[in-house]
Design a protein around this motif. Structure first.
Motif, PDB file in Angstrom:
ATOM      1  N   ILE A 160      -5.227   6.505   6.148  1.00 23.75           N
ATOM      2  CA  ILE A 160      -4.915   7.736   5.407  1.00 23.75           C
ATOM      3  C   ILE A 160      -6.048   8.742   5.576  1.00 23.75           C
ATOM      4  O   ILE A 160      -5.815   9.940   5.831  1.00 23.75           O
ATOM      5  CB  ILE A 160      -4.678   7.423   3.920  1.00 23.75           C
ATOM      6  CG1 ILE A 160      -3.440   6.532   3.753  1.00 23.75           C
ATOM      7  CG2 ILE A 160      -4.527   8.709   3.110  1.00 23.75           C
ATOM      8  CD1 ILE A 160      -3.250   5.987   2.348  1.00 23.75           C
ATOM      9  N   ALA A 161      -7.282   8.267   5.456  1.00 18.97           N
ATOM     10  CA  ALA A 161      -8.439   9.152   5.610  1.00 18.97           C
ATOM     11  C   ALA A 161      -8.514   9.702   7.032  1.00 18.97           C
ATOM     12  O   ALA A 161      -8.821  10.881   7.247  1.00 18.97           O
ATOM     13  CB  ALA A 161      -9.721   8.396   5.261  1.00 18.97           C
ATOM     14  N   MET A 162      -8.222   8.860   8.017  1.00 22.14           N
ATOM     15  CA  MET A 162      -8.236   9.287   9.418  1.00 22.14           C
ATOM     16  C   MET A 162      -7.178  10.352   9.676  1.00 22.14           C
ATOM     17  O   MET A 162      -7.427  11.358  10.352  1.00 22.14           O
ATOM     18  CB  MET A 162      -8.013   8.081  10.324  1.00 22.14           C
ATOM     19  CG  MET A 162      -7.923   8.385  11.800  1.00 22.14           C
ATOM     20  SD  MET A 162      -7.788   6.854  12.753  1.00 22.14           S
ATOM     21  CE  MET A 162      -7.211   7.479  14.332  1.00 22.14           C
ATOM     22  N   ALA A 163      -5.986  10.149   9.118  1.00 24.69           N
ATOM     23  CA  ALA A 163      -4.918  11.139   9.275  1.00 24.69           C
ATOM     24  C   ALA A 163      -5.334  12.477   8.667  1.00 24.69           C
ATOM     25  O   ALA A 163      -5.018  13.550   9.210  1.00 24.69           O
ATOM     26  CB  ALA A 163      -3.641  10.632   8.621  1.00 24.69           C
ATOM     27  N   HIS A 203      -0.909  -3.630  -3.991  1.00 25.57           N
ATOM     28  CA  HIS A 203      -2.363  -3.776  -3.894  1.00 25.57           C
ATOM     29  C   HIS A 203      -2.937  -2.776  -2.883  1.00 25.57           C
ATOM     30  O   HIS A 203      -4.039  -2.247  -3.078  1.00 25.57           O
ATOM     31  CB  HIS A 203      -2.728  -5.203  -3.482  1.00 25.57           C
ATOM     32  CG  HIS A 203      -2.337  -6.232  -4.494  1.00 25.57           C
ATOM     33  ND1 HIS A 203      -2.422  -7.587  -4.252  1.00 25.57           N
ATOM     34  CD2 HIS A 203      -1.859  -6.105  -5.759  1.00 25.57           C
ATOM     35  CE1 HIS A 203      -2.003  -8.249  -5.316  1.00 25.57           C
ATOM     36  NE2 HIS A 203      -1.661  -7.369  -6.241  1.00 25.57           N
ATOM     37  N   TYR A 204      -2.206  -2.498  -1.826  1.00 27.28           N
ATOM     38  CA  TYR A 204      -2.632  -1.496  -0.862  1.00 27.28           C
ATOM     39  C   TYR A 204      -2.608  -0.115  -1.516  1.00 27.28           C
ATOM     40  O   TYR A 204      -3.506   0.702  -1.305  1.00 27.28           O
ATOM     41  CB  TYR A 204      -1.720  -1.518   0.361  1.00 27.28           C
ATOM     42  CG  TYR A 204      -1.909  -2.713   1.278  1.00 27.28           C
ATOM     43  CD1 TYR A 204      -1.974  -4.012   0.775  1.00 27.28           C
ATOM     44  CD2 TYR A 204      -2.003  -2.556   2.643  1.00 27.28           C
ATOM     45  CE1 TYR A 204      -2.134  -5.099   1.608  1.00 27.28           C
ATOM     46  CE2 TYR A 204      -2.168  -3.639   3.496  1.00 27.28           C
ATOM     47  CZ  TYR A 204      -2.228  -4.912   2.973  1.00 27.28           C
ATOM     48  OH  TYR A 204      -2.401  -5.993   3.801  1.00 27.28           O
ATOM     49  N   VAL A 205      -1.565   0.133  -2.296  1.00 27.97           N
ATOM     50  CA  VAL A 205      -1.469   1.409  -3.018  1.00 27.97           C
ATOM     51  C   VAL A 205      -2.639   1.554  -3.974  1.00 27.97           C
ATOM     52  O   VAL A 205      -3.237   2.630  -4.098  1.00 27.97           O
ATOM     53  CB  VAL A 205      -0.135   1.505  -3.784  1.00 27.97           C
ATOM     54  CG1 VAL A 205      -0.091   2.772  -4.631  1.00 27.97           C
ATOM     55  CG2 VAL A 205       1.046   1.473  -2.815  1.00 27.97           C
ATOM     56  N   SER A 206      -2.988   0.473  -4.657  1.00 29.94           N
ATOM     57  CA  SER A 206      -4.083   0.503  -5.622  1.00 29.94           C
ATOM     58  C   SER A 206      -5.412   0.825  -4.950  1.00 29.94           C
ATOM     59  O   SER A 206      -6.199   1.641  -5.451  1.00 29.94           O
ATOM     60  CB  SER A 206      -4.173  -0.845  -6.347  1.00 29.94           C
ATOM     61  OG  SER A 206      -5.254  -0.868  -7.254  1.00 29.94           O
ATOM     62  N   VAL A 207      -5.684   0.204  -3.800  1.00 29.40           N
ATOM     63  CA  VAL A 207      -6.928   0.481  -3.069  1.00 29.40           C
ATOM     64  C   VAL A 207      -6.966   1.941  -2.630  1.00 29.40           C
ATOM     65  O   VAL A 207      -7.977   2.632  -2.795  1.00 29.40           O
ATOM     66  CB  VAL A 207      -7.067  -0.463  -1.857  1.00 29.40           C
ATOM     67  CG1 VAL A 207      -8.214  -0.002  -0.947  1.00 29.40           C
ATOM     68  CG2 VAL A 207      -7.320  -1.888  -2.316  1.00 29.40           C
ATOM     69  N   ALA A 208      -5.843   2.416  -2.068  1.00 30.90           N
ATOM     70  CA  ALA A 208      -5.796   3.810  -1.617  1.00 30.90           C
ATOM     71  C   ALA A 208      -5.982   4.772  -2.785  1.00 30.90           C
ATOM     72  O   ALA A 208      -6.687   5.782  -2.672  1.00 30.90           O
ATOM     73  CB  ALA A 208      -4.474   4.078  -0.905  1.00 30.90           C
ATOM     74  N   LYS A 211      -9.219   8.878  -5.508  1.00 29.59           N
ATOM     75  CA  LYS A 211      -9.760   9.449  -6.745  1.00 29.59           C
ATOM     76  C   LYS A 211     -11.099  10.131  -6.492  1.00 29.59           C
ATOM     77  O   LYS A 211     -11.462  11.096  -7.177  1.00 29.59           O
ATOM     78  CB  LYS A 211      -9.905   8.337  -7.782  1.00 29.59           C
ATOM     79  CG  LYS A 211     -10.400   8.797  -9.139  1.00 29.59           C
ATOM     80  CD  LYS A 211     -10.239   7.694 -10.182  1.00 29.59           C
ATOM     81  CE  LYS A 211     -11.055   6.459  -9.855  1.00 29.59           C
ATOM     82  NZ  LYS A 211     -11.005   5.449 -10.935  1.00 29.59           N
ATOM     83  N   TYR A 212     -11.832   9.661  -5.484  1.00 30.16           N
ATOM     84  CA  TYR A 212     -13.171  10.200  -5.212  1.00 30.16           C
ATOM     85  C   TYR A 212     -13.195  11.154  -4.020  1.00 30.16           C
ATOM     86  O   TYR A 212     -14.196  11.824  -3.795  1.00 30.16           O
ATOM     87  CB  TYR A 212     -14.146   9.050  -4.975  1.00 30.16           C
ATOM     88  CG  TYR A 212     -14.271   8.148  -6.186  1.00 30.16           C
ATOM     89  CD1 TYR A 212     -15.012   8.544  -7.291  1.00 30.16           C
ATOM     90  CD2 TYR A 212     -13.613   6.923  -6.230  1.00 30.16           C
ATOM     91  CE1 TYR A 212     -15.101   7.730  -8.415  1.00 30.16           C
ATOM     92  CE2 TYR A 212     -13.697   6.102  -7.344  1.00 30.16           C
ATOM     93  CZ  TYR A 212     -14.447   6.514  -8.435  1.00 30.16           C
ATOM     94  OH  TYR A 212     -14.522   5.711  -9.551  1.00 30.16           O
ATOM     95  N   THR A 213     -12.113  11.190  -3.237  1.00 29.96           N
ATOM     96  CA  THR A 213     -12.086  12.079  -2.072  1.00 29.96           C
ATOM     97  C   THR A 213     -11.246  13.323  -2.303  1.00 29.96           C
ATOM     98  O   THR A 213     -11.284  14.254  -1.497  1.00 29.96           O
ATOM     99  CB  THR A 213     -11.521  11.335  -0.846  1.00 29.96           C
ATOM    100  OG1 THR A 213     -10.167  10.950  -1.104  1.00 29.96           O
ATOM    101  CG2 THR A 213     -12.361  10.099  -0.522  1.00 29.96           C
ATOM    102  N   GLY A 214     -10.454  13.336  -3.375  1.00 29.15           N
ATOM    103  CA  GLY A 214      -9.597  14.474  -3.637  1.00 29.15           C
ATOM    104  C   GLY A 214      -8.263  14.427  -2.930  1.00 29.15           C
ATOM    105  O   GLY A 214      -7.473  15.370  -3.028  1.00 29.15           O
TER     106      GLY A 214
END
Length: 452
Positions: free
Chosen positions: A145-148, A166-171, A176-179
């Motif tokens: 997601i960050a790369m995209a 769990h993947y959704v939770s990590v993302a 929350k910290y990247t905006g």
């Protein structure tokens, strides 16, 4: 501990410097319900080494392991047969003790293994390139997601409701910290994946759509259709594969339009291991290589013209300036990557396809038998080795009673999505080659008894 290097004055000075009143403030983000308020219940305050060992063995004996019961748990972590030769090879001293190959002249073996691992992952996913592995599937998903976002210069992502929670939770934690803004939704116990919802949510602000293949319920989304919709809006398609054995039968994600493919490699060569360590897979189209996190091993020639291997790309903060790094959590699970590669090599392409067909056939047999039980219905009639049943009552209570009978019958939707009443009747059943017809009949008999 017998040696505590910090004095109370040292601690006070550090707390003052970072601007918090006390040490407890450092744990403010940890829910109070998850914090210990005293010693762990059931453990003695002190005991001899021999007595501690005896106590721990007694606790361990209460476990019901995957090898000791009919086992139908999946939902992102799968029990497959691992040939004994995998463990034998990865325990060789030159592999077991290897860390990071900073000096290629003395790490050719490790580099070659990673190079071949990358080749296997790229061929499995159908992509041009793959990196030298990551921490696990969930962090690989966030990194995609960050790369995209870096590629498209956008910060909105559409997540399929079929993506593992769990993947959704990590993302969500990272966003929350990247905006970044994540458009998420809860799944429903329906046969069709939420392709229409994902496509409708893609806009000119979307960086990527993230789709699991097969999804958390075992359904097979239409990747090509979603890819076309994403590309029409200038967005990327990120595909998450938690069960790589499925790609022995299903068409590769990149062939269906995926731009970035990530996943969990645990199914091949890596045991369940009480939940880890596991292995993150990460692959993409070559034109995006400079935005890819982690490391990339490449082939070259030495001064004598002989074939050799080097770290071609290293984009983590450990190797380059922190502000230029693509990630700081792209840890390479080297030994797990080796196990994956050894297992893949032993299988080969023909073996992987055969293994996948055995998994699918066994799952079809299980679904046919279990849906003969009164009150049990199948949510999805298209699946690989994992499907979801409706039980007509809270599946968590049923699964617990099955476990008390010595049968690990599946992962409940209520456990994955606590508090969502509409999902409480769902039971995700995974059937791999390790499941026998006798196991299926044992589960069916136990389930009939519990639902009668």
């Amino acid at each position: 501990m017998r040696y505590l290097p910090l004095t109370p004055d040292d601690r006070a000075a550090m707390l003052e410097r970072i601007g918090v009143p006390d040490i407890d403030a450092l744990f403010a983000d940890v829910p109070a319900s998850a914090r210990l308020t005293g010693p762990i219940e059931g453990l003695p305050h002190h005991a001899s080494e021999m007595m501690v060992g005896r106590h721990l063995r007694a606790l361990a004996a209460r476990n019901l392991s995957a090898a000791d019961a009919p086992f139908f748990l999946g939902a992102g972590a799968y029990r497959h047969h691992i040939p004994a030769s995998v463990d034998h090879i990865i325990q060789r001293g030159e592999f077991l003790t290897a860390y990071t190959p900073y000096q290629p002249e003395i790490a050719q073996g490790t580099l070659q293994v990673l190079f071949e691992f990358q080749t296997q992952v790229a061929r499995l996913f159908g992509t041009d390139i793959a990196n030298a592995s990551m921490y696990d599937g969930s962090t690989a998903c966030w990194e995609a997601i960050a790369m995209a976002g870096r590629i498209t210069r956008r910060n909105h992502a559409v997540l399929s409701s079929g993506l593992h929670p769990h993947y959704v939770s990590v993302a969500s934690t990272m966003a929350k910290y990247t905006g970044d803004v994540l458009a998420t939704a809860l799944p429903s116990l329906e046969a069709a994946a939420d392709d229409d919802r994902v496509i409708a949510a893609i806009s000119d602000e979307t960086a990527c759509a993230v789709v699991q293949y097969p999804d958390i319920l075992g359904r097979i989304p239409d990747l090509a259709r979603i890819a076309d919709a994403a590309h029409a809006k200038g967005a990327l398609l990120v595909v998450v594969v938690t069960e790589p054995v499925a790609l022995g039968m299903l068409e590769s994600p990149a062939a269906l339009g995926a731009d970035i493919v990530v996943g969990e490699g645990q199914s091949l060569g890596v045991g369940l291991q009480f939940g880890g360590p596991f292995l993150g897979l990460f692959a993409a189209r070559e034109k995006y290589v400079r935005q890819m996190p982690g490391r990339l091993c490449g082939e070259t020639v030495d001064a004598d013209g002989k074939r050799g291997f080097v770290l071609t790309l290293s984009t983590r903060e450990q190797h380059i300036r922190r502000e230029k790094a693509t990630s700081n959590i792209c840890t390479n699970s080297g030994l797990c990557a080796l196990a994956f590669s050894v297992h893949m090599t032993l299988l080969g392409g023909v073996g992987l396809e055969r293994l996948a067909r055995i998994n699918h056939a066994r799952a079809v047999q299980a679904a046919e038998r279990l849906t003969q039980i009164a009150g049990v219905s199948l949510v999805n009639d298209a699946f690989f080795n994992e499907f979801t049943l409706r039980l007509g009552q809270d599946a968590r209570a049923v699964a617990l009673r099955l476990a008390n009978r010595g049968v690990l019958g599946g992962v409940t939707m209520g456990r994955l999505f606590p508090g969502v009443t509409a999902l409480e009747g769902g039971l995700i059943v995974a059937v791999t080659e390790t499941v026998s017809m006798e196991d299926i009949e044992t589960l069916a008999a136990a389930l009939e008894g519990e639902l009668a």
